[in-house]
Design an enzyme around this catalytic site. Structure first.
Site, PDB file in Angstrom:
ATOM      1  N   ASP A 177      -3.876  -4.867  -3.838  1.00  0.00           N
ATOM      2  CA  ASP A 177      -3.470  -4.673  -2.441  1.00  0.00           C
ATOM      3  C   ASP A 177      -3.441  -5.995  -1.676  1.00  0.00           C
ATOM      4  OD1 ASP A 177      -3.097  -1.947  -2.534  1.00  0.00           O
ATOM      5  OD2 ASP A 177      -5.012  -1.439  -1.607  1.00  0.00           O
ATOM      6  N   TRP A 227      10.463  -6.418  -5.353  1.00  0.00           N
ATOM      7  CA  TRP A 227       9.424  -7.192  -6.018  1.00  0.00           C
ATOM      8  C   TRP A 227       9.422  -6.976  -7.530  1.00  0.00           C
ATOM      9  CZ3 TRP A 227       5.989 -10.340  -3.232  1.00  0.00           C
ATOM     10  CH2 TRP A 227       6.021 -10.199  -1.840  1.00  0.00           C
ATOM     11  N   GLY A 228      10.512  -6.439  -8.074  1.00  0.00           N
ATOM     12  CA  GLY A 228      10.536  -6.018  -9.466  1.00  0.00           C
ATOM     13  C   GLY A 228      10.268  -7.094 -10.492  1.00  0.00           C
ATOM     14  N   ASP A 239       0.421   4.468   3.147  1.00  0.00           N
ATOM     15  CA  ASP A 239      -0.396   5.434   2.421  1.00  0.00           C
ATOM     16  C   ASP A 239       0.087   6.861   2.646  1.00  0.00           C
ATOM     17  OD1 ASP A 239      -1.886   3.311   1.619  1.00  0.00           O
ATOM     18  OD2 ASP A 239      -3.631   3.758   2.870  1.00  0.00           O
TER      19      ASP A 239
END
Length: 425
Positions: A177, A227-228, A239
């Site tokens: 995170d 962001w692959g 969330d």
């Protein structure tokens, strides 16, 4: 520097070969051209299909302990979920001690995890499961950043050391995170790439799951950027809550329909070993008011239509039979795990009707009833690239009921907030 302004939306036509014909579904991706990190997979050596497993956070939060994780792992096995494909057991935030060891390495909280994390990994591996762990891309984990848990043990500046520690512990999955109010895009790229490189250097195929949205207000970075090339899976929403909708857009926690609508334009990003992450399953998770059984079926249906990771978040030791039946429905899981790894998208811009390519020539159509009353729903065959007078039949993944097209349309009765998933034969 500040996050650059979003560029014009790009639309790609997803080519779906369905029953020998071609269906074109527009997938519009609101991000700058190109994938961050390049076109190669972020971490080599991983399975091409989305991961399945369990994560501790939604039910246990910071109350997680070694005993709880072991009990949940045992329940994965005894319930048949492991054999259905749920293999990763991910220990989320609050597993670590408040301080690093003298050599700077992470260490387990001695009260919560007295046997240590390596021993926990061994316990999971002995049961045919895989070991997942959590860290933060900033100086603090999310609970530390929020002030609800002591310490400052995020991995920023320790990426190589922590990746090596995780590899030594035989970790198979890292949830990572952002957990910072710093919204600088370059800083995020640097931090997430540093951990990716640390994982690559270990030579261990650790599935790398990132959430660039934690603590960042405004436009969600997971949605704005692809962001692959940096991560195996990327959270593209905030969330999830066990609610049908929270009506908060991207500024707070989101319900099922909020997340489905947010991910709809991002289908073109999905490919083998690279997935959009719509957050965890809340099937069987207690909430206020929580989800109905029909709404839980809808979450499973739409996560499968999106070729999304399936990470359960409920208490596996006290599941109802209804929860077990939803989580291990073979037809739904087969759709999610289809080797083509092609995400679906709305048909005719209708958020209630999606189509997804599976196999070499197959197509699956989902009909979701968002209304407060039962409805008969249908999709024109021509919208699926099929000849209107062609004989078409389909089987519902949930009920096994067979449907026959009539009048150029494929139709089904759908209950309140329920979803029918039709695999065209």
């Amino acid at each position: 520097m500040p996050i650059p302004r979003a560029r014009a939306t790009r639309c790609r036509l997803l080519c779906v070969v369905a029953v020998g014909l071609v269906v074109l579904i527009a997938a519009c991706t609101p991000d700058p051209p190109g994938r961050i990190g390049g076109d190669a997979v972020a971490v080599a050596g991983l399975p091409p299909t989305p991961p399945m497993g369990w994560n501790s956070w939604n039910t246990f939060g910071c109350n997680i302990t070694e005993q709880i994780v072991r009990a949940q792992a045992d329940a994965l096995v005894s319930s048949g979920l492991r054999d259905a494909g749920y293999r990763y057991v991910v220990v989320d935030d609050c597993w670590a001690a408040d301080q690093r060891a003298a050599d700077g390495s992470l260490q387990a909280d001695p009260a919560r995890f007295p046997s240590g994390m390596a021993a926990l990994g061994t316990y999971l591996h002995e049961r045919g499961l895989q070991f997942g762990i959590y860290s933060g891309a900033s100086e603090q984990t999310c609970t530390q950043f929020q002030g609800t848990h002591p310490g400052s043990t995020g991995s920023r500046g320790h990426e190589k050391q922590d990746a090596r520690t995780f590899a030594d512990w035989q970790v198979d999955y890292l949830k990572y995170d952002w957990c910072s109010s710093d919204s600088d895009h370059d800083h995020q790229v640097e931090a997430f790439t540093a951990m990716r490189d640390g994982i690559r250097d270990t030579g261990r195929p650790i599935l790398y799951s990132i959430n660039p949205n934690s603590g960042v207000s405004g436009s969600v970075p997971g949605t704005r950027y692809d962001w692959g090339g940096v991560a195996t899976m990327t959270r593209v929403t905030n969330d999830i809550e066990p609610k049908w909708s929270t009506d908060t857009g991207s500024s707070g926690s989101q319900g099922i329909t909020d997340i489905v609508d947010a991910i709809a334009p991002l289908a073109a990003r999905v490919r083998p070993s690279s997935y959009n992450d719509p957050d965890m399953l809340v099937v069987g998770v207690d909430g206020d008011p929580g989800l109905t059984v029909a709404e839980q079926r809808t979450q499973m249906s739409m996560w499968a239509m999106m070729a999304a990771p399936l990470m359960a978040g409920n208490d596996l030791t006290r599941m109802s039979q209804a929860t077990i039946d939803i989580l291990r429905n073979r037809s739904i899981l087969a759709i999610d795990q289809d080797q083509r790894v092609s995400a679906g998208a709305p048909v005719d811009n209708d958020p209630e009707i999606w189509a997804r390519a599976i196999g070499e020539k197959g197509i699956v159509v989902s009909l979701t009833n968002r209304a407060g009353h039962p409805r008969r729903m249908s999709v024109p065959l021509t919208s699926l690239g099929l000849v209107g007078d062609k004989t078409v039949s389909a089987v519902d993944a949930w009920s096994g009921r067979r449907y026959q097209a009539s009048g150029g349309r494929l139709s089904a009765d759908v209950g309140v907030h329920d979803t029918v998933v039709l695999q065209i034969a």
